[in-house]
Design a protein around this motif. Structure first.
Motif, PDB file in Angstrom:
ATOM      1  N   PRO A  76      15.159 -37.672   6.629  1.00 17.06           N
ATOM      2  CA  PRO A  76      15.896 -38.269   5.508  1.00 17.06           C
ATOM      3  C   PRO A  76      15.123 -39.384   4.787  1.00 17.06           C
ATOM      4  O   PRO A  76      15.414 -39.679   3.626  1.00 17.06           O
ATOM      5  N   ASP A  77      14.143 -39.989   5.441  1.00 21.36           N
ATOM      6  CA  ASP A  77      13.395 -41.081   4.817  1.00 21.36           C
ATOM      7  C   ASP A  77      12.070 -40.648   4.207  1.00 21.36           C
ATOM      8  O   ASP A  77      11.626 -41.222   3.214  1.00 21.36           O
ATOM      9  N   TYR A  78      11.405 -39.681   4.820  1.00 21.59           N
ATOM     10  CA  TYR A  78      10.060 -39.321   4.372  1.00 21.59           C
ATOM     11  C   TYR A  78       9.870 -37.823   4.160  1.00 21.59           C
ATOM     12  O   TYR A  78       8.781 -37.380   3.864  1.00 21.59           O
ATOM     13  N   GLY A  79      10.900 -37.041   4.311  1.00 21.61           N
ATOM     14  CA  GLY A  79      10.776 -35.583   4.294  1.00 21.61           C
ATOM     15  C   GLY A  79      10.668 -34.962   2.914  1.00 21.61           C
ATOM     16  O   GLY A  79      10.463 -35.639   1.897  1.00 21.61           O
ATOM     17  N   TRP A  80      10.840 -33.662   2.889  1.00 27.93           N
ATOM     18  CA  TRP A  80      10.631 -32.833   1.709  1.00 27.93           C
ATOM     19  C   TRP A  80      11.409 -33.329   0.490  1.00 27.93           C
ATOM     20  O   TRP A  80      10.887 -33.370  -0.621  1.00 27.93           O
ATOM     21  N   SER A  81      12.657 -33.725   0.681  1.00 25.53           N
ATOM     22  CA  SER A  81      13.506 -34.135  -0.448  1.00 25.53           C
ATOM     23  C   SER A  81      13.784 -35.630  -0.479  1.00 25.53           C
ATOM     24  O   SER A  81      14.602 -36.088  -1.288  1.00 25.53           O
ATOM     25  N   ALA A  82      13.132 -36.403   0.355  1.00 27.64           N
ATOM     26  CA  ALA A  82      13.485 -37.817   0.530  1.00 27.64           C
ATOM     27  C   ALA A  82      12.897 -38.724  -0.549  1.00 27.64           C
ATOM     28  O   ALA A  82      11.747 -38.580  -0.940  1.00 27.64           O
ATOM     29  N   TYR A  83      13.728 -39.649  -1.007  1.00 27.53           N
ATOM     30  CA  TYR A  83      13.299 -40.740  -1.897  1.00 27.53           C
ATOM     31  C   TYR A  83      13.777 -42.071  -1.334  1.00 27.53           C
ATOM     32  O   TYR A  83      13.964 -43.016  -2.064  1.00 27.53           O
ATOM     33  N   ALA A  84      14.013 -42.132  -0.033  1.00 27.90           N
ATOM     34  CA  ALA A  84      14.596 -43.327   0.568  1.00 27.90           C
ATOM     35  C   ALA A  84      13.643 -44.518   0.484  1.00 27.90           C
ATOM     36  O   ALA A  84      12.426 -44.361   0.425  1.00 27.90           O
ATOM     37  N   GLY A  85      14.220 -45.713   0.481  1.00 29.55           N
ATOM     38  CA  GLY A  85      13.413 -46.929   0.510  1.00 29.55           C
ATOM     39  C   GLY A  85      12.501 -47.054  -0.698  1.00 29.55           C
ATOM     40  O   GLY A  85      12.925 -46.887  -1.837  1.00 29.55           O
ATOM     41  N   ASP A  86      11.247 -47.355  -0.431  1.00 34.19           N
ATOM     42  CA  ASP A  86      10.271 -47.580  -1.503  1.00 34.19           C
ATOM     43  C   ASP A  86       9.526 -46.311  -1.912  1.00 34.19           C
ATOM     44  O   ASP A  86       8.561 -46.382  -2.667  1.00 34.19           O
ATOM     45  N   ASN A  87       9.934 -45.160  -1.422  1.00 32.09           N
ATOM     46  CA  ASN A  87       9.234 -43.911  -1.744  1.00 32.09           C
ATOM     47  C   ASN A  87       9.398 -43.580  -3.225  1.00 32.09           C
ATOM     48  O   ASN A  87      10.506 -43.423  -3.717  1.00 32.09           O
ATOM     49  N   LEU A  88       8.283 -43.486  -3.920  1.00 24.54           N
ATOM     50  CA  LEU A  88       8.320 -43.107  -5.326  1.00 24.54           C
ATOM     51  C   LEU A  88       8.237 -41.600  -5.495  1.00 24.54           C
ATOM     52  O   LEU A  88       8.620 -41.072  -6.531  1.00 24.54           O
ATOM     53  N   LEU A  89       7.701 -40.921  -4.473  1.00 24.81           N
ATOM     54  CA  LEU A  89       7.567 -39.471  -4.498  1.00 24.81           C
ATOM     55  C   LEU A  89       8.178 -38.878  -3.237  1.00 24.81           C
ATOM     56  O   LEU A  89       8.092 -39.468  -2.165  1.00 24.81           O
ATOM     57  N   SER A  90       8.753 -37.714  -3.371  1.00 25.45           N
ATOM     58  CA  SER A  90       9.280 -37.016  -2.197  1.00 25.45           C
ATOM     59  C   SER A  90       8.130 -36.305  -1.485  1.00 25.45           C
ATOM     60  O   SER A  90       7.034 -36.140  -2.045  1.00 25.45           O
ATOM     61  N   GLY A  91       8.382 -35.849  -0.273  1.00 26.26           N
ATOM     62  CA  GLY A  91       7.385 -35.063   0.444  1.00 26.26           C
ATOM     63  C   GLY A  91       6.984 -33.842  -0.362  1.00 26.26           C
ATOM     64  O   GLY A  91       5.814 -33.461  -0.427  1.00 26.26           O
ATOM     65  N   LYS A  92       7.958 -33.220  -1.015  1.00 31.17           N
ATOM     66  CA  LYS A  92       7.706 -32.044  -1.852  1.00 31.17           C
ATOM     67  C   LYS A  92       6.740 -32.385  -2.987  1.00 31.17           C
ATOM     68  O   LYS A  92       5.774 -31.656  -3.228  1.00 31.17           O
ATOM     69  N   GLU A  93       6.973 -33.479  -3.681  1.00 31.62           N
ATOM     70  CA  GLU A  93       6.111 -33.861  -4.809  1.00 31.62           C
ATOM     71  C   GLU A  93       4.696 -34.215  -4.345  1.00 31.62           C
ATOM     72  O   GLU A  93       3.719 -33.853  -5.004  1.00 31.62           O
ATOM     73  N   ILE A  94       4.607 -34.882  -3.210  1.00 31.42           N
ATOM     74  CA  ILE A  94       3.283 -35.220  -2.662  1.00 31.42           C
ATOM     75  C   ILE A  94       2.528 -33.943  -2.311  1.00 31.42           C
ATOM     76  O   ILE A  94       1.371 -33.764  -2.708  1.00 31.42           O
ATOM     77  N   CYS A  95       3.179 -33.052  -1.569  1.00 32.79           N
ATOM     78  CA  CYS A  95       2.520 -31.807  -1.149  1.00 32.79           C
ATOM     79  C   CYS A  95       2.138 -30.942  -2.347  1.00 32.79           C
ATOM     80  O   CYS A  95       1.021 -30.422  -2.409  1.00 32.79           O
ATOM     81  N   HIS A  96       3.037 -30.793  -3.316  1.00 30.02           N
ATOM     82  CA  HIS A  96       2.733 -29.961  -4.488  1.00 30.02           C
ATOM     83  C   HIS A  96       1.548 -30.522  -5.263  1.00 30.02           C
ATOM     84  O   HIS A  96       0.700 -29.752  -5.754  1.00 30.02           O
ATOM     85  N   ALA A  97       1.463 -31.833  -5.391  1.00 33.25           N
ATOM     86  CA  ALA A  97       0.328 -32.444  -6.101  1.00 33.25           C
ATOM     87  C   ALA A  97      -0.978 -32.150  -5.358  1.00 33.25           C
ATOM     88  O   ALA A  97      -1.984 -31.765  -5.970  1.00 33.25           O
ATOM     89  N   ILE A  98      -0.953 -32.292  -4.050  1.00 33.61           N
ATOM     90  CA  ILE A  98      -2.152 -32.033  -3.235  1.00 33.61           C
ATOM     91  C   ILE A  98      -2.528 -30.559  -3.300  1.00 33.61           C
ATOM     92  O   ILE A  98      -3.694 -30.213  -3.516  1.00 33.61           O
TER      93      ILE A  98
END
Length: 173
Positions: A76-98
């Motif tokens: 819920p904090d750092y996963g595929w759909s997470a934007y919790a806390g200070d996360n500006l990108l979700s896991g999905k957005e990070i992975c897709h960019a890479i």
């Protein structure tokens, strides 16, 4: 913390005596991994390991990418759909960019490297991305075996403890 004795800093004789006198000793427990042969068995993806063997014999570059189970999972904090806390990108957005950069750059190399990508179990792991013919994309892989057999020229990871220690354990030049 060292998980293998060969990676531990040497213990001074004085410290060793103190620990021994107190009845303490160091245990090196190895990597935190699943002992199940299901996850570690090369027979799960024999075609990939055949490609790895061919690329190794030809001394072709092999590039392995794994963004770990945290970013590609449901945390819920750092996963595929997470934007919790200070996360500006979700896991999905990070992975897709890479993945976009990797496919765009490595698909153009000559000679083409063997690119191996562990994408995780998300249904939308590779949407609208043009996957180069030299790239294998699988939900999960026996990471230790891939690293040991492929000895990749480049290992792109999220930098987690398990991936980092497993990369060190194969100690390629």
């Amino acid at each position: 913390m060292a998980k293998l004795q060969s990676l531990a800093d040497p213990l001074s004789e004085t410290d060793a005596c103190v620990f021994f006198a107190q009845g303490k000793k160091f245990e090196f427990v190895g990597f935190l991994q699943n002992d199940s042969t299901e996850d570690d068995d090369e027979t799960r993806c024999p075609e990939l390991f055949a490609e790895i063997a061919i690329a190794s014999r030809l001394r072709s570059d092999i590039i392995y990418i794994s963004m770990g189970t945290l970013l590609t999972g449901e945390d819920p904090d750092y996963g595929w759909s997470a934007y919790a806390g200070d996360n500006l990108l979700s896991g999905k957005e990070i992975c897709h960019a890479i993945y976009s950069v990797i496919f765009g750059e490595l698909g153009e190399w000559v000679p083409k490297p063997l690119v191996i990508l562990a994408v995780g179990n998300q249904l939308d792991a590779l949407p609208d991305l043009k996957i180069p013919e030299n790239c294998w994309c699988l939900p999960t892989l026996p990471q230790q075996q891939v690293l040991q057999k492929a000895r990749p020229s480049l290992f792109i990871t999220h930098g987690g403890d398990i991936a980092f220690m497993e990369a060190l354990s194969v100690a390629w030049n």
